[in-house]
Design a protein around this motif. Structure first.
Motif: not given
Length: 163
Positions: A21-22, A1-4, A62-68
């Motif tokens: 996201a699983e 499991m990912r917490l984004i 969250a366990t990871e980050a995504a940036v525009e």
């Protein structure tokens, strides 16, 4: 499991969205916008952005980050201010110990709509379709959720160096 945590940087408003996201399954956790006062001095606005983002990160774990990534405006001052806000977004994510992935706007749009020139309305419609039952409030939050979704689907390719 990912917490984004998806982030769409902006000085006036930074959108954020958290998903789980699983595998290929996605689930909405929360979304919103951190806003700053247009009348406040730049330094105070950056502090407000920092404090708001650290609260969001602390609240959602969250366990990871995504940036525009930043796009270049015709106005150099606007681009500079956007870059400073983006720096705060990256700092907050890194300070929280989150691995950070960065995505070009066109890649996020392509991941969600199938074309890199998709409109904001198309992106928001796809976000709501991919996260059933969610009514996204605001374009900045929709963009942040789109970045999180793109990361959920593209992250493995990015980690393997395929993108």
């Amino acid at each position: 499991m990912r917490l984004i945590l998806g982030l769409d940087p902006g000085l006036a408003a930074t959108g954020w969205g958290v998903i789980v996201a699983e595998g290929n399954r996605l689930r909405h956790i929360a979304h919103g916008t951190v806003k700053t006062s247009a009348t406040a001095p730049l330094a105070e606005r950056l502090v407000a952005l920092h404090d708001g983002l650290m609260t969001v990160i602390g609240d959602h774990g969250a366990t990871e980050a995504a940036v525009e990534e930043v796009f270049v405006n015709a106005n150099p001052q606007s681009t500079l201010k956007l870059g400073q806000a983006r720096g705060v977004v990256l700092l907050c994510s890194a300070r929280a110990g989150l691995p950070v992935a960065e995505y070009a706007t066109r890649l996020v749009k392509k991941a969600l709509t199938g074309v890199g020139s998709g409109s904001k309305d198309q992106v928001q419609a796809m976000v709501e379709r991919l996260l059933p039952g969610v009514k996204v409030v605001g374009a900045d939050a929709a963009d942040a959720l789109a970045v999180a979704i793109a990361h959920a689907h593209l992250g493995a390719s990015l980690r393997k160096g395929l993108l």
